[in-house]
Design an enzyme around this catalytic site. Structure first.
Site, short mmCIF file in Angstrom:
data_model
loop_
_atom_site.label_atom_id
_atom_site.label_comp_id
_atom_site.label_asym_id
_atom_site.label_seq_id
_atom_site.Cartn_x
_atom_site.Cartn_y
_atom_site.Cartn_z
N ASP A 123 47.51 31.75 24.20
CA ASP A 123 47.94 31.76 22.81
C ASP A 123 49.17 32.66 22.75
OD1 ASP A 123 47.85 31.59 19.92
OD2 ASP A 123 46.96 33.59 19.94
N ASP B 1 50.88 34.27 19.37
CA ASP B 1 50.86 35.32 18.35
C ASP B 1 49.62 36.20 18.52
OD1 ASP B 1 53.19 34.30 16.93
OD2 ASP B 1 51.90 32.68 16.24
C1 G6P Z 1 49.62 30.78 14.84
C2 G6P Z 1 49.29 32.05 14.10
C3 G6P Z 1 49.02 31.76 12.64
C4 G6P Z 1 50.13 30.92 12.04
C5 G6P Z 1 50.29 29.63 12.81
C6 G6P Z 1 51.41 28.75 12.27
O1 G6P Z 1 48.45 30.08 15.01
O2 G6P Z 1 48.15 32.67 14.67
O3 G6P Z 1 48.89 32.98 11.96
O4 G6P Z 1 49.87 30.62 10.68
O5 G6P Z 1 50.57 29.96 14.15
O6 G6P Z 1 52.64 29.38 12.46
P1 G6P Z 1 54.01 28.84 11.86
O7 G6P Z 1 55.03 29.73 12.54
O8 G6P Z 1 54.15 27.41 12.25
O9 G6P Z 1 53.94 29.04 10.40
MG MG Z 2 46.89 34.37 18.08
#
Ligand code: G6P
Ligand code: MG
Length: 222
Positions: free
Chosen positions: A8, A10
């Site tokens: 993953d 983030d």
């Molecule tokens: C990851 C993060 C989420 C986020 C998602 C979409 O899964 O953990 O917190 O909302 O990505 O990210 P984006 O940059 O497409 O809004």
């Molecule tokens: Mg994450």
């Protein structure tokens, strides 16, 4: 030996999970909705549209806005998030990640990315990490957000590896569920995560020999 490790992004490779939270918090505040870090655990690993839905539900505003307004909220959140990304650099790679990537490469283990963030390519580029990854799942091509296993299955397919021969690393509860549903071996980063095959408190505790030993123990005794 496991044939691949899928990361993953983030909250695992860099602390952008905090930036997502700060951006959503600012948008929510504008709508009169208060979100805290405990609530934010439910947003980790969840795509932009589903995150907004959860926040509006949390604030009792589930049906309060038109699709166009919701789209505008998502755009605003993304602009706030991208402002926070502006200064991201290789210095923001979390402890333990680079040594693990180097050990994986030396071991001949393939490396994949499974982030549902549409900003993932830019984040990876800002961190200077693109060349480490053999395959990055394309968030825009997905039908389902985590906890659905789609993104991890897509990453395994892209890497040419069977899920049973692969490890996934996640900081989100939805992400652990997605890895487990895919048939991969799950590694959780975070004190509050449940259900991971192997759980650590911090990326600094990630070490290839330990990971390998735990994975092998599970193969011997599933
Ligand atoms: C990851 C993060 C989420 C986020 C998602 C979409 O899964 O953990 O917190 O909302 O990505 O990210 P984006 O940059 O497409 O809004
Ligand atoms: Mg994450």
């Amino acid at each position: 030996l496991p044939q691949a490790v899928v990361f993953d992004l983030d909250g695992v490779i860099t602390d952008t999970a905090e930036f997502h939270f700060l951006a959503w918090q600012q948008l929510a505040e504008k709508l009169g909705i208060c979100i805290d870090r405990a609530f934010n655990e439910q947003l980790k690993g969840v795509n932009r549209a589903d995150s907004l839905t959860r926040i509006l539900q949390h604030g009792g505003q589930a049906d309060a806005y038109t699709p166009a307004q919701r789209q505008q909220f998502m755009t605003e959140k993304n602009e706030l998030y991208r402002q926070l990304l502006a200064n991201l650099s290789p210095a923001d790679i979390l402890t333990g990640i680079l040594p693990l990537l180097a050990d994986l490469r030396a071991a001949g283990c393939r490396i994949g990315l499974a982030s549902v963030s549409e900003n993932a390519p830019q984040v990876l580029a800002s961190l200077g990490l693109c060349n480490w990854f053999d395959f990055c799942a394309d968030a825009r091509a997905l039908t389902h957000s985590k906890p659905h296993p789609e993104i991890f299955l897509t990453a395994c397919r892209g890497l040419g590896v069977a899920p049973a021969q692969a490890i996934g690393i996640e900081d989100a509860q939805a992400g652990i569920a997605a890895i487990n549903a895919s048939g991969m071996y799950s590694v959780g980063i975070g004190a509050t995560l449940a259900g991971a095959d192997y759980r650590l408190n911090h990326t600094g505790e990630l070490a290839w020999p330990d990971l390998l030993a735990h994975w092998q123990a599970k193969q011997a005794c599933p």
